[in-house]
Design a protein around this motif. Structure first.
Motif, PDB file in Angstrom:
ATOM      1  N   ASP A   1       0.695  -0.894  -0.046  1.00 59.44           N
ATOM      2  CA  ASP A   1       0.137   0.173  -0.038  1.00 59.44           C
ATOM      3  C   ASP A   1       0.911   1.101   0.005  1.00 59.44           C
ATOM      4  O   ASP A   1       2.167   1.219  -0.139  1.00 59.44           O
ATOM      5  CB  ASP A   1      -1.035   0.022   1.176  1.00 59.44           C
ATOM      6  CG  ASP A   1      -0.177  -0.093   2.477  1.00 59.44           C
ATOM      7  OD1 ASP A   1       0.916  -0.083   2.589  1.00 59.44           O
ATOM      8  OD2 ASP A   1      -0.942   0.075   3.692  1.00 59.44           O
TER       9      ASP A   1
ATOM     10  N   LEU B   1      -5.547  -5.864   8.146  1.00 62.96           N
ATOM     11  CA  LEU B   1      -5.792  -6.782   6.978  1.00 62.96           C
ATOM     12  C   LEU B   1      -4.792  -7.967   6.838  1.00 62.96           C
ATOM     13  O   LEU B   1      -3.497  -7.488   6.587  1.00 62.96           O
ATOM     14  CB  LEU B   1      -6.262  -5.884   5.884  1.00 62.96           C
ATOM     15  CG  LEU B   1      -7.593  -5.027   5.779  1.00 62.96           C
ATOM     16  CD1 LEU B   1      -7.379  -4.323   4.448  1.00 62.96           C
ATOM     17  CD2 LEU B   1      -8.572  -5.835   5.831  1.00 62.96           C
TER      18      LEU B   1
ATOM     19  N   ARG C   1      -2.793  -0.748   6.877  1.00 66.86           N
ATOM     20  CA  ARG C   1      -3.813  -1.490   7.677  1.00 66.86           C
ATOM     21  C   ARG C   1      -3.283  -2.913   7.942  1.00 66.86           C
ATOM     22  O   ARG C   1      -3.636  -3.964   7.452  1.00 66.86           O
ATOM     23  CB  ARG C   1      -4.796  -1.897   6.516  1.00 66.86           C
ATOM     24  CG  ARG C   1      -5.602  -0.609   6.068  1.00 66.86           C
ATOM     25  CD  ARG C   1      -6.807  -0.289   7.084  1.00 66.86           C
ATOM     26  NE  ARG C   1      -7.528  -1.444   7.423  1.00 66.86           N
ATOM     27  CZ  ARG C   1      -8.792  -1.698   6.965  1.00 66.86           C
ATOM     28  NH1 ARG C   1      -9.000  -0.771   6.175  1.00 66.86           N
ATOM     29  NH2 ARG C   1      -9.360  -2.615   7.383  1.00 66.86           N
TER      30      ARG C   1
ATOM     31  N   MET D   1      -8.649   0.265  -5.874  1.00 64.47           N
ATOM     32  CA  MET D   1      -7.542   0.632  -4.982  1.00 64.47           C
ATOM     33  C   MET D   1      -6.045   1.083  -5.673  1.00 64.47           C
ATOM     34  O   MET D   1      -5.209   1.651  -5.214  1.00 64.47           O
ATOM     35  CB  MET D   1      -7.137  -0.133  -3.764  1.00 64.47           C
ATOM     36  CG  MET D   1      -8.198   0.133  -2.592  1.00 64.47           C
ATOM     37  SD  MET D   1      -8.673   1.641  -2.016  1.00 64.47           S
ATOM     38  CE  MET D   1      -7.200   1.981  -1.004  1.00 64.47           C
TER      39      MET D   1
ATOM     40  N   GLU E   1     -10.200  -9.996  -3.619  1.00 62.00           N
ATOM     41  CA  GLU E   1     -10.917  -9.222  -3.449  1.00 62.00           C
ATOM     42  C   GLU E   1     -10.817  -8.265  -4.468  1.00 62.00           C
ATOM     43  O   GLU E   1     -10.782  -6.921  -4.249  1.00 62.00           O
ATOM     44  CB  GLU E   1     -10.709  -8.365  -2.103  1.00 62.00           C
ATOM     45  CG  GLU E   1     -10.574  -9.398  -0.867  1.00 62.00           C
ATOM     46  CD  GLU E   1     -12.174  -9.558  -0.210  1.00 62.00           C
ATOM     47  OE1 GLU E   1     -12.866  -9.162  -1.040  1.00 62.00           O
ATOM     48  OE2 GLU E   1     -12.521 -10.262   0.456  1.00 62.00           O
TER      49      GLU E   1
ATOM     50  N   GLU F   1     -12.302  -4.255  -4.779  1.00 70.17           N
ATOM     51  CA  GLU F   1     -11.615  -3.307  -4.022  1.00 70.17           C
ATOM     52  C   GLU F   1     -10.207  -3.196  -4.482  1.00 70.17           C
ATOM     53  O   GLU F   1      -9.595  -2.090  -4.571  1.00 70.17           O
ATOM     54  CB  GLU F   1     -11.603  -3.858  -2.387  1.00 70.17           C
ATOM     55  CG  GLU F   1     -10.853  -3.171  -1.494  1.00 70.17           C
ATOM     56  CD  GLU F   1     -10.590  -3.620  -0.219  1.00 70.17           C
ATOM     57  OE1 GLU F   1     -10.118  -2.961   0.842  1.00 70.17           O
ATOM     58  OE2 GLU F   1     -10.700  -4.961  -0.056  1.00 70.17           O
ATOM     59  N   HIS F   2      -9.527  -4.352  -4.791  1.00 70.65           N
ATOM     60  CA  HIS F   2      -7.983  -4.194  -5.049  1.00 70.65           C
ATOM     61  C   HIS F   2      -7.962  -3.363  -6.238  1.00 70.65           C
ATOM     62  O   HIS F   2      -6.927  -2.845  -6.727  1.00 70.65           O
ATOM     63  CB  HIS F   2      -7.274  -5.339  -5.002  1.00 70.65           C
ATOM     64  CG  HIS F   2      -7.383  -6.148  -3.556  1.00 70.65           C
ATOM     65  ND1 HIS F   2      -6.413  -6.853  -3.426  1.00 70.65           N
ATOM     66  CD2 HIS F   2      -8.063  -5.645  -2.492  1.00 70.65           C
ATOM     67  CE1 HIS F   2      -6.118  -7.146  -1.907  1.00 70.65           C
ATOM     68  NE2 HIS F   2      -7.239  -6.712  -1.447  1.00 70.65           N
TER      69      HIS F   2
ATOM     70  N   SER G   1     -16.684   0.263   2.428  1.00 70.21           N
ATOM     71  CA  SER G   1     -17.527   0.905   1.356  1.00 70.21           C
ATOM     72  C   SER G   1     -18.690  -0.145   0.758  1.00 70.21           C
ATOM     73  O   SER G   1     -18.601  -1.285   0.813  1.00 70.21           O
ATOM     74  CB  SER G   1     -16.629   1.172   0.321  1.00 70.21           C
ATOM     75  OG  SER G   1     -15.529   2.118   0.428  1.00 70.21           O
TER      76      SER G   1
ATOM     77  N   ARG H   1     -12.014   5.099   3.061  1.00 70.78           N
ATOM     78  CA  ARG H   1     -12.582   4.344   4.069  1.00 70.78           C
ATOM     79  C   ARG H   1     -11.482   3.161   4.414  1.00 70.78           C
ATOM     80  O   ARG H   1     -11.428   2.758   5.308  1.00 70.78           O
ATOM     81  CB  ARG H   1     -14.025   3.894   3.522  1.00 70.78           C
ATOM     82  CG  ARG H   1     -15.042   4.909   3.499  1.00 70.78           C
ATOM     83  CD  ARG H   1     -16.559   4.182   3.042  1.00 70.78           C
ATOM     84  NE  ARG H   1     -17.443   5.027   2.969  1.00 70.78           N
ATOM     85  CZ  ARG H   1     -17.838   5.502   1.966  1.00 70.78           C
ATOM     86  NH1 ARG H   1     -17.522   5.105   0.787  1.00 70.78           N
ATOM     87  NH2 ARG H   1     -18.954   6.504   1.903  1.00 70.78           N
ATOM     88  N   ASP H   2     -11.008   2.997   3.442  1.00 72.52           N
ATOM     89  CA  ASP H   2      -9.960   1.744   3.456  1.00 72.52           C
ATOM     90  C   ASP H   2      -8.742   2.308   4.394  1.00 72.52           C
ATOM     91  O   ASP H   2      -8.374   1.377   5.365  1.00 72.52           O
ATOM     92  CB  ASP H   2      -9.258   1.452   2.046  1.00 72.52           C
ATOM     93  CG  ASP H   2      -9.680   0.022   1.512  1.00 72.52           C
ATOM     94  OD1 ASP H   2      -9.445  -0.869   2.487  1.00 72.52           O
ATOM     95  OD2 ASP H   2     -10.090  -0.090   0.508  1.00 72.52           O
TER      96      ASP H   2
ATOM     97  N   ASP I   1      -4.978  -9.483   3.572  1.00 78.69           N
ATOM     98  CA  ASP I   1      -5.250  -9.768   2.213  1.00 78.69           C
ATOM     99  C   ASP I   1      -4.075 -10.399   1.570  1.00 78.69           C
ATOM    100  O   ASP I   1      -3.100  -9.869   1.639  1.00 78.69           O
ATOM    101  CB  ASP I   1      -5.578  -8.456   1.542  1.00 78.69           C
ATOM    102  CG  ASP I   1      -7.090  -7.946   1.901  1.00 78.69           C
ATOM    103  OD1 ASP I   1      -7.714  -8.454   2.728  1.00 78.69           O
ATOM    104  OD2 ASP I   1      -7.484  -7.066   1.304  1.00 78.69           O
TER     105      ASP I   1
ATOM    106  N   HIS J   1     -11.369   5.069  -1.275  1.00 79.53           N
ATOM    107  CA  HIS J   1      -9.788   5.318  -0.575  1.00 79.53           C
ATOM    108  C   HIS J   1      -9.665   5.570   1.006  1.00 79.53           C
ATOM    109  O   HIS J   1      -8.812   5.127   1.752  1.00 79.53           O
ATOM    110  CB  HIS J   1      -8.937   6.009  -1.708  1.00 79.53           C
ATOM    111  CG  HIS J   1      -8.921   5.192  -2.975  1.00 79.53           C
ATOM    112  ND1 HIS J   1      -7.598   4.821  -3.398  1.00 79.53           N
ATOM    113  CD2 HIS J   1      -9.883   4.916  -3.890  1.00 79.53           C
ATOM    114  CE1 HIS J   1      -7.682   4.472  -4.641  1.00 79.53           C
ATOM    115  NE2 HIS J   1      -9.202   4.417  -4.827  1.00 79.53           N
TER     116      HIS J   1
END
Length: 392
Positions: free
Chosen positions: A31, A111, A108, A171, A164, A167-168, A233, A226-227, A113, A224
């Motif tokens: 990220d 997470l 994050r 993002m 995901e 989302e990904h 979202s 919210r992440d 992920d 973005h």
């Protein structure tokens, strides 16, 4: 500096049986933070994000090219995501190994992920390397997976994370893949060695002098935010704030290429791919267009014809050999689609290349031009030197 692809797919080794090369690439998923155009109006609390370190304003996920780095250098890329992802350039029949490492998410840590590589629209991947986690493998944090590909079909493709994926992808985990044709190694007719073609056309009709690539996406600031702030979202409320070419909105689109590994590169450090188009009168320019957003985008250049030669990495030619190239002033791309387009400027000047959906030509609702727009600069013969491209 021209907005040619920034990465060539690693060093080449001995030729393969099919005449290609062995290519090795190392990508990481993580990220980080990027910047939307200066002067974009605030949309609090979503934009600018209060957690963003200066000079950035937006939280993202992304890929980085760390080919050739030491383990220590690779680990140091955690938290330095890039949008759009590195452009990958290969030739038909190359043996391609892409090592994907998951560095995790700095913002994050809650997470866990995984990440994958999915070559969107690519016909040759076996299920193990297709990147859809339900059918293949995902890469957990702290682990690696090496994907193998041997492309048999030239064209413009895309890649994205399929973990995901709604989302990904939103993002920022989106990039482009070019497969250049075998015909480049055996020019048609009297064409000299080094002639470039978009496809194995057999007649030289996809010949070009310069190429420029565009990853078309949108960015929804609220998602973005919210992440970054550990919120969820509702994707049915999708309402983009910015419309991007290669991860930038106008006027950032015409800024020069950058090097994402240079730590003093400023606010576009992690958006290194320019969308500026430059050529000379008489040049044939190949535009590679890929849409990994969630909206349709009709792209146009005022007062210049656009010749569409391929859709979704397929040459527009029937089984009977009849050519179905299309000459138009607008090229429409739906989500997940690609187009290969030739343009032949016949006069000196500057031409806007932009989305004809005018509401997508703003930055967060601000005044003036912005969003999904760039510039084609045409000089007199000899103004711009020959374009140097990876793997040529």
């Amino acid at each position: 500096r021209a907005s040619a692809p920034a990465r060539s797919g690693g060093p080449a080794a001995a030729a393969t049986a099919g005449g290609g090369q062995t290519r090795l690439v190392h990508l990481v998923g993580t990220d980080g933070w990027v910047s939307m155009p200066l002067g974009s109006p605030a949309d609090l609390p979503f934009f600018p994000d209060s957690l963003a370190p200066s000079p950035f304003d937006t939280y993202v996920f992304g890929f980085r090219d760390v080919t050739g780095m030491s383990d220590t250098q690779v680990a140091a890329q955690r938290g330095k995501a890039q949008i759009s992802a590195p452009m990958l350039v290969f030739d038909e029949e190359d043996d391609i190994t892409i090592k994907l490492s998951n560095l995790g998410l700095v913002q994050r840590p809650d997470l866990f992920d995984g990440h994958t590589l999915h070559w969107h629209g690519f016909r040759n991947a076996i299920p193990l390397f297709d990147g859809v986690p339900e059918l293949s493998l995902a890469v957990p944090i702290g682990r690696d997976l090496s994907y193998f590909y041997r492309p048999h079909d030239a064209g413009t493709y895309m890649y994205h994370c399929h973990f995901e994926d709604v989302e990904h992808v939103q993002m920022g985990m989106t990039g482009m893949v070019f497969i250049r044709p075998k015909q480049n190694r055996t020019p048609v007719g009297t064409d000299p060695v080094g002639t470039k073609y978009a496809y194995n056309d057999g007649d030289g009709s996809t010949r070009y002098d310069r190429e420029f690539a565009f990853m078309i996406t949108e960015l929804w600031s609220a998602a973005h935010y919210r992440d970054a702030h550990i919120q969820v979202s509702d994707w049915t409320d999708y309402d983009p704030s910015f419309w991007l070419l290669n991860g930038r909105g106008y006027p950032d689109t015409i800024a020069p290429n950058g090097d994402p590994l240079v730590t003093t590169a400023g606010r576009l450090q992690y958006q290194p791919i320019s969308s500026l188009i430059t050529c000379n009168v008489g040049d044939t320019v190949l535009l590679r267009l890929s849409n990994l957003g969630y909206q349709n985008h009709p792209m146009t250049i005022d007062n210049l014809d656009l010749q569409v030669i391929a859709k979704d990495a397929s040459l527009l030619r029937g089984r009977d050999g009849f050519t179905n190239y299309q000459v138009t002033n607008t090229v429409d791309l739906g989500p997940g689609e690609s187009r290969d387009v030739l343009v032949r400027p016949d006069r000196v000047g500057e031409f806007l290349f932009y989305d004809r959906h005018y509401s997508y030509l703003g930055n967060g609702g601000g005044t003036g031009w912005g969003g999904m727009m760039t510039v084609l600069r045409v000089g007199a013969p000899g103004t711009y030197p020959a374009q140097t491209l990876p793997n040529t």
